[in-house]
Design a protein around this motif. Structure first.
Motif, PDB file in Angstrom:
ATOM      1  N   ASN A   1       0.877  -1.168   0.000  1.00  0.00           N
ATOM      2  CA  ASN A   1       0.000   0.000   0.000  1.00  0.00           C
ATOM      3  C   ASN A   1       0.918   1.223   0.000  1.00  0.00           C
ATOM      4  O   ASN A   1       1.647   1.450   0.964  1.00  0.00           O
ATOM      5  N   THR A   2       0.902   1.995  -1.062  1.00  0.00           N
ATOM      6  CA  THR A   2       1.915   3.032  -1.253  1.00  0.00           C
ATOM      7  C   THR A   2       1.301   4.418  -1.276  1.00  0.00           C
ATOM      8  O   THR A   2       0.341   4.678  -2.009  1.00  0.00           O
ATOM      9  N   HIS A   3       1.850   5.307  -0.452  1.00  0.00           N
ATOM     10  CA  HIS A   3       1.432   6.703  -0.403  1.00  0.00           C
ATOM     11  C   HIS A   3       2.648   7.603  -0.504  1.00  0.00           C
ATOM     12  O   HIS A   3       3.787   7.167  -0.311  1.00  0.00           O
ATOM     13  N   CYS A   4       2.401   8.873  -0.761  1.00  0.00           N
ATOM     14  CA  CYS A   4       3.470   9.861  -0.824  1.00  0.00           C
ATOM     15  C   CYS A   4       3.004  11.148  -0.136  1.00  0.00           C
ATOM     16  O   CYS A   4       1.852  11.555  -0.289  1.00  0.00           O
ATOM     17  N   LEU A   5       3.909  11.768   0.618  1.00  0.00           N
ATOM     18  CA  LEU A   5       3.653  13.061   1.237  1.00  0.00           C
ATOM     19  C   LEU A   5       4.796  14.004   0.884  1.00  0.00           C
ATOM     20  O   LEU A   5       5.961  13.697   1.146  1.00  0.00           O
ATOM     21  N   VAL A   6       4.466  15.136   0.285  1.00  0.00           N
ATOM     22  CA  VAL A   6       5.470  16.136  -0.078  1.00  0.00           C
ATOM     23  C   VAL A   6       5.114  17.441   0.622  1.00  0.00           C
ATOM     24  O   VAL A   6       4.020  17.984   0.423  1.00  0.00           O
ATOM     25  N   GLY A   7       6.030  17.915   1.458  1.00  0.00           N
ATOM     26  CA  GLY A   7       5.828  19.184   2.141  1.00  0.00           C
ATOM     27  C   GLY A   7       6.619  20.281   1.462  1.00  0.00           C
ATOM     28  O   GLY A   7       7.792  20.104   1.130  1.00  0.00           O
ATOM     29  N   ILE A   8       5.981  21.429   1.233  1.00  0.00           N
ATOM     30  CA  ILE A   8       6.627  22.535   0.529  1.00  0.00           C
ATOM     31  C   ILE A   8       6.514  23.809   1.358  1.00  0.00           C
ATOM     32  O   ILE A   8       5.428  24.163   1.818  1.00  0.00           O
ATOM     33  N   HIS A   9       7.641  24.477   1.539  1.00  0.00           N
ATOM     34  CA  HIS A   9       7.659  25.821   2.105  1.00  0.00           C
ATOM     35  C   HIS A   9       7.355  26.782   0.960  1.00  0.00           C
ATOM     36  O   HIS A   9       8.061  26.814  -0.041  1.00  0.00           O
ATOM     37  N   LEU A  10       6.311  27.558   1.107  1.00  0.00           N
ATOM     38  CA  LEU A  10       5.845  28.412   0.010  1.00  0.00           C
ATOM     39  C   LEU A  10       6.735  29.639  -0.129  1.00  0.00           C
ATOM     40  O   LEU A  10       6.596  30.623   0.598  1.00  0.00           O
ATOM     41  N   ARG A  11       7.626  29.564  -1.098  1.00  0.00           N
ATOM     42  CA  ARG A  11       8.506  30.697  -1.408  1.00  0.00           C
ATOM     43  C   ARG A  11       8.106  31.235  -2.780  1.00  0.00           C
ATOM     44  O   ARG A  11       7.102  31.927  -2.903  1.00  0.00           O
ATOM     45  N   ALA A  12       8.896  30.917  -3.827  1.00  0.00           N
ATOM     46  CA  ALA A  12       8.620  31.436  -5.164  1.00  0.00           C
ATOM     47  C   ALA A  12       7.373  30.766  -5.742  1.00  0.00           C
ATOM     48  O   ALA A  12       7.330  29.540  -5.908  1.00  0.00           O
ATOM     49  N   GLN A  13       6.369  31.552  -6.056  1.00  0.00           N
ATOM     50  CA  GLN A  13       5.106  31.020  -6.545  1.00  0.00           C
ATOM     51  C   GLN A  13       5.281  30.252  -7.843  1.00  0.00           C
ATOM     52  O   GLN A  13       4.645  29.214  -8.060  1.00  0.00           O
ATOM     53  N   GLU A  14       6.167  30.722  -8.729  1.00  0.00           N
ATOM     54  CA  GLU A  14       6.341  30.066 -10.024  1.00  0.00           C
ATOM     55  C   GLU A  14       6.969  28.685  -9.879  1.00  0.00           C
ATOM     56  O   GLU A  14       6.682  27.784 -10.672  1.00  0.00           O
TER      57      GLU A  14
ATOM     58  N   GLN B   1      -6.078  19.888   3.067  1.00  0.00           N
ATOM     59  CA  GLN B   1      -6.680  21.087   3.633  1.00  0.00           C
ATOM     60  C   GLN B   1      -6.954  20.866   5.114  1.00  0.00           C
ATOM     61  O   GLN B   1      -7.734  19.988   5.488  1.00  0.00           O
ATOM     62  N   SER B   2      -6.298  21.631   5.948  1.00  0.00           N
ATOM     63  CA  SER B   2      -6.589  21.633   7.382  1.00  0.00           C
ATOM     64  C   SER B   2      -6.317  23.025   7.908  1.00  0.00           C
ATOM     65  O   SER B   2      -5.600  23.817   7.284  1.00  0.00           O
ATOM     66  N   ASP B   3      -6.873  23.344   9.052  1.00  0.00           N
ATOM     67  CA  ASP B   3      -6.764  24.702   9.580  1.00  0.00           C
ATOM     68  C   ASP B   3      -5.313  25.125   9.776  1.00  0.00           C
ATOM     69  O   ASP B   3      -4.911  26.219   9.382  1.00  0.00           O
ATOM     70  N   SER B   4      -4.512  24.265  10.408  1.00  0.00           N
ATOM     71  CA  SER B   4      -3.135  24.648  10.714  1.00  0.00           C
ATOM     72  C   SER B   4      -2.287  24.761   9.464  1.00  0.00           C
ATOM     73  O   SER B   4      -1.390  25.612   9.377  1.00  0.00           O
ATOM     74  N   LEU B   5      -2.536  23.918   8.458  1.00  0.00           N
ATOM     75  CA  LEU B   5      -1.797  24.027   7.209  1.00  0.00           C
ATOM     76  C   LEU B   5      -2.191  25.273   6.440  1.00  0.00           C
ATOM     77  O   LEU B   5      -1.326  26.009   5.936  1.00  0.00           O
ATOM     78  N   ASP B   6      -3.487  25.539   6.344  1.00  0.00           N
ATOM     79  CA  ASP B   6      -3.951  26.681   5.568  1.00  0.00           C
ATOM     80  C   ASP B   6      -3.489  28.009   6.157  1.00  0.00           C
ATOM     81  O   ASP B   6      -3.397  29.010   5.442  1.00  0.00           O
ATOM     82  N   SER B   7      -3.217  28.043   7.441  1.00  0.00           N
ATOM     83  CA  SER B   7      -2.791  29.287   8.083  1.00  0.00           C
ATOM     84  C   SER B   7      -1.280  29.381   8.242  1.00  0.00           C
ATOM     85  O   SER B   7      -0.784  30.260   8.948  1.00  0.00           O
ATOM     86  N   SER B   8      -0.544  28.489   7.583  1.00  0.00           N
ATOM     87  CA  SER B   8       0.915  28.453   7.708  1.00  0.00           C
ATOM     88  C   SER B   8       1.582  28.839   6.389  1.00  0.00           C
ATOM     89  O   SER B   8       0.913  29.098   5.384  1.00  0.00           O
ATOM     90  N   ARG B   9       2.909  28.809   6.371  1.00  0.00           N
ATOM     91  CA  ARG B   9       3.670  29.040   5.146  1.00  0.00           C
ATOM     92  C   ARG B   9       3.923  27.727   4.411  1.00  0.00           C
ATOM     93  O   ARG B   9       4.701  27.697   3.447  1.00  0.00           O
ATOM     94  N   PHE B  10       3.300  26.627   4.840  1.00  0.00           N
ATOM     95  CA  PHE B  10       3.604  25.318   4.295  1.00  0.00           C
ATOM     96  C   PHE B  10       2.374  24.731   3.599  1.00  0.00           C
ATOM     97  O   PHE B  10       1.241  24.938   4.017  1.00  0.00           O
ATOM     98  N   SER B  11       2.641  23.964   2.553  1.00  0.00           N
ATOM     99  CA  SER B  11       1.605  23.166   1.906  1.00  0.00           C
ATOM    100  C   SER B  11       2.034  21.714   1.937  1.00  0.00           C
ATOM    101  O   SER B  11       3.221  21.387   1.772  1.00  0.00           O
ATOM    102  N   LEU B  12       1.074  20.836   2.144  1.00  0.00           N
ATOM    103  CA  LEU B  12       1.338  19.404   2.199  1.00  0.00           C
ATOM    104  C   LEU B  12       0.494  18.706   1.158  1.00  0.00           C
ATOM    105  O   LEU B  12      -0.734  18.869   1.121  1.00  0.00           O
ATOM    106  N   TYR B  13       1.155  17.903   0.314  1.00  0.00           N
ATOM    107  CA  TYR B  13       0.498  17.227  -0.799  1.00  0.00           C
ATOM    108  C   TYR B  13       0.573  15.726  -0.586  1.00  0.00           C
ATOM    109  O   TYR B  13       1.611  15.178  -0.204  1.00  0.00           O
ATOM    110  N   PHE B  14      -0.541  15.064  -0.884  1.00  0.00           N
ATOM    111  CA  PHE B  14      -0.702  13.642  -0.590  1.00  0.00           C
ATOM    112  C   PHE B  14      -1.063  12.878  -1.863  1.00  0.00           C
ATOM    113  O   PHE B  14      -1.788  13.362  -2.734  1.00  0.00           O
ATOM    114  N   MET B  15      -0.534  11.689  -1.953  1.00  0.00           N
ATOM    115  CA  MET B  15      -0.873  10.819  -3.071  1.00  0.00           C
ATOM    116  C   MET B  15      -0.938   9.381  -2.578  1.00  0.00           C
ATOM    117  O   MET B  15      -0.076   8.950  -1.821  1.00  0.00           O
TER     118      MET B  15
END
Length: 322
Positions: A274-287, A308-322
């Motif tokens: 069972n395979t998943h992926c989590l990538v965390g990104i510090h939001l710097r350069a939008q491009e 989408q969660s409250d603490s993520l949405d209010s931070s400088r970080f985005s977390l992507y799941f697959m």
């Protein structure tokens, strides 16, 4: 707000990016406006991974058994600010010599955030089956772990296998930091060929197989005949999480990272994990973030969703799941 997964199709990527950066702009006074180094003033730093203070004034006479929400970790890391700014160290790829803020943020979110319970224990979110990340049946492969080595120590308390990778020139410092913090890996005994901790066959104590290995995205290849033994989780692991924190910060790294990720995902899926992926990104350069998501979804056909969660949405970080 409950945790949600927003599937990022072609038509939603730009909408998602715009919303995140508009949110950032509205929080300029409360969020740090820096590149995200955890502490750039010291070579020896301390990191506390602890639950947030409890706000409830309710008291109970009944003493409840401890849970993950009560776990605390106090770690020290030796980092090199000099190497970070060097043009000679690590073939000009020097960011791994220091600890970046994305990793401690992710650990606190995963361990303590009420909305992250599905990732801790497993569950179904927006019709997506999420296998529990903090279980003995889980193996974690970290890409771009850097020299700090705090994720293997903290998450090694809960999983069956942890494999931490980065470029060869970073491995010795990574191993040193892991060894210096092993007292914080106190829920499971550490077994490791690369760190020199051999298994004790007469010991039934729960153990984590914790390995470090060099992995260069630009040179990485996989085949059934040449797969490194360290990449194969213990037979008792049924779930694999590929985790990468703050490895996307310039456009040069995007293609090598996505190629490596795609190869690893196919490898573990063929092996029936069972395979998943989590990538965390510090939001710097939008491009850069936009290019990463466009290539991941449109060129590499990776079905990423934004968490989408409250603490993520209010931070400088985005977390992507697959």
């Amino acid at each position: 707000m409950t945790l949600k997964l927003q599937r990022l199709g072609e038509d939603l990527i730009h909408e998602h990016i715009c919303e995140r950066y508009i949110e950032l702009a509205s929080r300029t006074e409360s969020l740090k406006q820096d590149l995200g180094i955890f502490d750039r003033t010291r070579s020896d730093i301390s990191i506390d991974i602890e639950p947030p203070p409890r706000t409830s004034k309710k008291r109970t006479k009944k003493k409840l058994p401890p849970t993950i929400l009560d776990d605390r970790y106090n770690l020290t890391v030796e980092q090199s600010i000099t190497s970070l700014h060097s043009n000679r160290d690590n073939s000009n790829s020097t960011t791994g010599y220091v600890l970046w803020s994305t990793t401690p943020f992710f650990l606190k979110w995963l361990l303590y955030d009420p909305q992250a319970i599905s990732f801790r224990q497993g569950g179904i979110v927006d019709a997506n089956v999420i296998y529990g990340m903090l279980k003995p049946s889980t193996g974690i492969l970290e890409l771009g772990g850097g020299t700090a080595g705090i994720m293997p120590v903290v998450l090694g308390n809960y999983v069956g296998t942890y494999i931490c990778t980065d470029q060869r020139s970073l491995i010795n410092r990574m191993q040193s930091n892991i060894k210096n913090n092993l007292l914080q890996l106190n829920k499971r005994r550490c077994v490791s060929k690369t760190l020199g901790f051999e298994p004790q066959f007469d010991d039934d104590e729960p153990a984590v197989n914790l390995e470090t290995m060099p992995l260069d995205w630009e040179k990485f290849h996989l085949s059934h005949s040449t797969t490194p033994a360290e990449l194969q989780p213990l037979a008792k692991c049924s779930t694999v999480y590929i985790v990468a924190m703050d490895v996307i910060y310039n456009d040069y790294l995007i293609d090598p990272f996505l190629r490596t990720l795609s190869l690893l995902l196919k490898f573990y899926q063929i092996k029936k994990y069972n395979t998943h992926c989590l990538v965390g990104i510090h939001l710097r350069a939008q491009e850069v973030v936009t290019e990463f998501l466009e290539k991941a979804v449109l060129e590499f056909d990776l079905p990423f969703s934004y968490i989408q969660s409250d603490s993520l949405d209010s931070s400088r970080f985005s977390l992507y799941f697959m």
